[in-house]
Design an enzyme around this catalytic site. Sequence first.
Site, PDB file in Angstrom:
ATOM      1  N   ASP A 176       2.126  -1.651  -4.466  1.00  0.00           N
ATOM      2  CA  ASP A 176       0.837  -1.487  -4.268  1.00  0.00           C
ATOM      3  C   ASP A 176      -0.188  -2.345  -5.647  1.00  0.00           C
ATOM      4  O   ASP A 176       0.494  -2.991  -6.061  1.00  0.00           O
ATOM      5  CB  ASP A 176       0.382   0.010  -4.503  1.00  0.00           C
ATOM      6  CG  ASP A 176      -0.741   0.892  -3.959  1.00  0.00           C
ATOM      7  OD1 ASP A 176      -0.567   1.695  -3.055  1.00  0.00           O
ATOM      8  OD2 ASP A 176      -1.724   0.234  -4.188  1.00  0.00           O
ATOM      9  N   ILE A 177      -1.428  -2.025  -5.505  1.00  0.00           N
ATOM     10  CA  ILE A 177      -2.185  -2.839  -6.425  1.00  0.00           C
ATOM     11  C   ILE A 177      -2.205  -2.457  -7.748  1.00  0.00           C
ATOM     12  O   ILE A 177      -2.458  -3.219  -8.651  1.00  0.00           O
ATOM     13  CB  ILE A 177      -3.755  -2.995  -5.817  1.00  0.00           C
ATOM     14  CG1 ILE A 177      -4.483  -4.093  -6.315  1.00  0.00           C
ATOM     15  CG2 ILE A 177      -4.362  -1.453  -6.259  1.00  0.00           C
ATOM     16  CD1 ILE A 177      -5.970  -4.486  -5.587  1.00  0.00           C
ATOM     17  N   GLY A 213      -0.357   4.975  -1.226  1.00  0.00           N
ATOM     18  CA  GLY A 213      -1.607   5.864  -0.372  1.00  0.00           C
ATOM     19  C   GLY A 213      -0.795   6.920   0.201  1.00  0.00           C
ATOM     20  O   GLY A 213       0.188   7.089   0.282  1.00  0.00           O
ATOM     21  N   GLN A 214      -1.902   7.733   1.240  1.00  0.00           N
ATOM     22  CA  GLN A 214      -1.123   8.977   1.653  1.00  0.00           C
ATOM     23  C   GLN A 214      -0.215   8.748   2.651  1.00  0.00           C
ATOM     24  O   GLN A 214       0.765   9.538   2.550  1.00  0.00           O
ATOM     25  CB  GLN A 214      -2.501   9.487   2.524  1.00  0.00           C
ATOM     26  CG  GLN A 214      -2.289  10.769   3.131  1.00  0.00           C
ATOM     27  CD  GLN A 214      -3.237  11.358   4.323  1.00  0.00           C
ATOM     28  OE1 GLN A 214      -3.939  10.229   4.873  1.00  0.00           O
ATOM     29  NE2 GLN A 214      -3.069  12.498   4.635  1.00  0.00           N
ATOM     30  N   TYR A 266     -14.761   0.041   9.301  1.00  0.00           N
ATOM     31  CA  TYR A 266     -13.471   0.152   9.323  1.00  0.00           C
ATOM     32  C   TYR A 266     -12.846   0.158  10.934  1.00  0.00           C
ATOM     33  O   TYR A 266     -12.065  -0.455  11.162  1.00  0.00           O
ATOM     34  CB  TYR A 266     -13.405   1.594   8.889  1.00  0.00           C
ATOM     35  CG  TYR A 266     -11.928   2.295   9.013  1.00  0.00           C
ATOM     36  CD1 TYR A 266     -11.839   3.351   9.945  1.00  0.00           C
ATOM     37  CD2 TYR A 266     -10.767   1.503   8.376  1.00  0.00           C
ATOM     38  CE1 TYR A 266     -10.399   3.777  10.214  1.00  0.00           C
ATOM     39  CE2 TYR A 266      -9.474   2.083   8.497  1.00  0.00           C
ATOM     40  CZ  TYR A 266      -9.293   3.291   9.374  1.00  0.00           C
ATOM     41  OH  TYR A 266      -8.061   3.938   9.624  1.00  0.00           O
ATOM     42  N   GLY A 299       0.630  -1.196   0.026  1.00  0.00           N
ATOM     43  CA  GLY A 299      -0.023   0.002   0.098  1.00  0.00           C
ATOM     44  C   GLY A 299       0.605   1.326  -0.026  1.00  0.00           C
ATOM     45  O   GLY A 299       0.614   2.259   0.539  1.00  0.00           O
ATOM     46  N   ASP A 311      -1.533  -7.228  -4.710  1.00  0.00           N
ATOM     47  CA  ASP A 311      -2.518  -7.426  -4.161  1.00  0.00           C
ATOM     48  C   ASP A 311      -2.581  -7.728  -2.708  1.00  0.00           C
ATOM     49  O   ASP A 311      -2.445  -9.052  -2.506  1.00  0.00           O
ATOM     50  CB  ASP A 311      -3.616  -7.988  -5.124  1.00  0.00           C
ATOM     51  CG  ASP A 311      -5.164  -8.126  -4.293  1.00  0.00           C
ATOM     52  OD1 ASP A 311      -6.102  -8.406  -5.046  1.00  0.00           O
ATOM     53  OD2 ASP A 311      -5.440  -7.603  -3.193  1.00  0.00           O
ATOM     54  N   LYS A 356     -10.403  -2.542  12.544  1.00  0.00           N
ATOM     55  CA  LYS A 356      -9.161  -2.283  13.213  1.00  0.00           C
ATOM     56  C   LYS A 356      -9.264  -2.728  14.717  1.00  0.00           C
ATOM     57  O   LYS A 356      -8.183  -3.080  15.234  1.00  0.00           O
ATOM     58  CB  LYS A 356      -9.048  -0.723  13.324  1.00  0.00           C
ATOM     59  CG  LYS A 356      -8.898  -0.041  12.050  1.00  0.00           C
ATOM     60  CD  LYS A 356      -7.643  -0.543  11.557  1.00  0.00           C
ATOM     61  CE  LYS A 356      -7.196   0.074  10.154  1.00  0.00           C
ATOM     62  NZ  LYS A 356      -5.920  -0.651   9.506  1.00  0.00           N
ATOM     63  N   ILE A 393      -4.552  12.193   9.857  1.00  0.00           N
ATOM     64  CA  ILE A 393      -3.424  12.683   9.428  1.00  0.00           C
ATOM     65  C   ILE A 393      -3.662  13.746   8.109  1.00  0.00           C
ATOM     66  O   ILE A 393      -4.148  13.508   7.258  1.00  0.00           O
ATOM     67  CB  ILE A 393      -2.637  11.488   9.065  1.00  0.00           C
ATOM     68  CG1 ILE A 393      -2.328  10.476  10.242  1.00  0.00           C
ATOM     69  CG2 ILE A 393      -1.137  12.047   8.524  1.00  0.00           C
ATOM     70  CD1 ILE A 393      -1.522   9.404   9.942  1.00  0.00           C
TER      71      ILE A 393
HETATM   72  C1  VAH Z   1     -10.413   7.925   8.325  1.00  0.00           C
HETATM   73  N1  VAH Z   1      -8.195   8.850   7.944  1.00  0.00           N
HETATM   74  O1  VAH Z   1     -10.792   9.042   8.411  1.00  0.00           O
HETATM   75  C2  VAH Z   1      -8.690   7.840   8.788  1.00  0.00           C
HETATM   76  C3  VAH Z   1      -8.580   7.664   9.927  1.00  0.00           C
HETATM   77  C4  VAH Z   1      -8.808   8.624  12.394  1.00  0.00           C
HETATM   78  C5  VAH Z   1      -9.277   8.461  10.892  1.00  0.00           C
HETATM   79  O2  VAH Z   1      -8.447   6.471  10.620  1.00  0.00           O
HETATM   80  O3  VAH Z   1     -10.994   6.726   8.169  1.00  0.00           O
END
Ligand code: VAH
Length: 318
Positions: free
Chosen positions: A35-36, A12-13, A143, A9, A53, A147, A173
């Site tokens: 990355d993919i 990504g940012q 999400y 990845g 992938d 996590k 971030i």
């Molecule tokens: C999001 N930038 O907005 C991520 C982050 C705390 C937020 O995990 O999903």
Amino acid sequence: MSSKILIIGACGQIGTELTARLREIHGTENVIASDINTRKLELVNSGPFEIIDAKNFNAIKDCCVNYNVDTVYLMAALLSATGEKYPMEAWDLNMNSLFHVLNLAKTGIIKKVYWPSSIAVFGPTTPRDNTPQHTICEPTTVYGITKQVGERWCEYYYNKYNVDVRSIRYPGIISHKAMPGGGTTDYAVEIYHEAIKNGNYECFLSENTSLPMMFMDDAIKATVDLMEAPADHLTIRSSYNLSAISFTPKEIFESIKRRIPEFEISYNPDFRQAIADSWPSSIDDSVARKDWNWQHSFDLDAMTDVMLNELKKKYTHS
Ligand code: VAH
């Protein structure tokens, strides 16, 4: 002997800047970006690059064996807003990529793993102010669920198989080198771009929504510091709370307006407001500060100075 590192990845940012920093430290040839797809050509052409992938175990394993990789940074994930649109895809990518890397470490093919968690592991029943390291975690986003479960698996693989996996609960971030993708905190990046390009911004969160945030340079420093910390200093093997600053859309707007007086903002909350409302407004990261001397450098105004200066250069030359 320098580490051989694979970043999954890398386009990504965070991955973009993590790749550059790790190549500065370990040497370009010792850091394989992947990355993919090859969407970021400057990264593809800047050093070793592989199309991987993150859901494909054999692709990750073959790359680790071929390059003799000892450390993997797994940065690929679907974030909070995208995860609500595609829940099963988010579960598939976020969980199976983690199992692939943890199992490679369990077999000894690799020696060390970095895996990012997020303040999204917290939910509406979590104490919102100065959220502690150990507290209620009832996330309401896919999400956040990935996590939270991922943290449990990281701690299990450490305790059961002695896998050296390390993790940080990133806040939002902010950076200027690569756009974020599909997050709820993305407004805090978009607002700087719009201030330079258009002089006004319609914010998708309400003006008083306080969220934990961090400038990218601090996030990269924290990631490197954690991975370089002596293993016996670490007391957390799920994921470390980390924070630097907390601010609202109104506060970041005012920080920008002090530098661009004509800048204007409007507020039009969308589905991401409910996600933001389920997260803490500030984080207690005292355990990270004690265990591995974490210390942030950028406050809101220092971040605004860098963001506006760099984006003015970017849009002037583009
Ligand atoms: C999001 N930038 O907005 C991520 C982050 C705390 C937020 O995990 O999903």
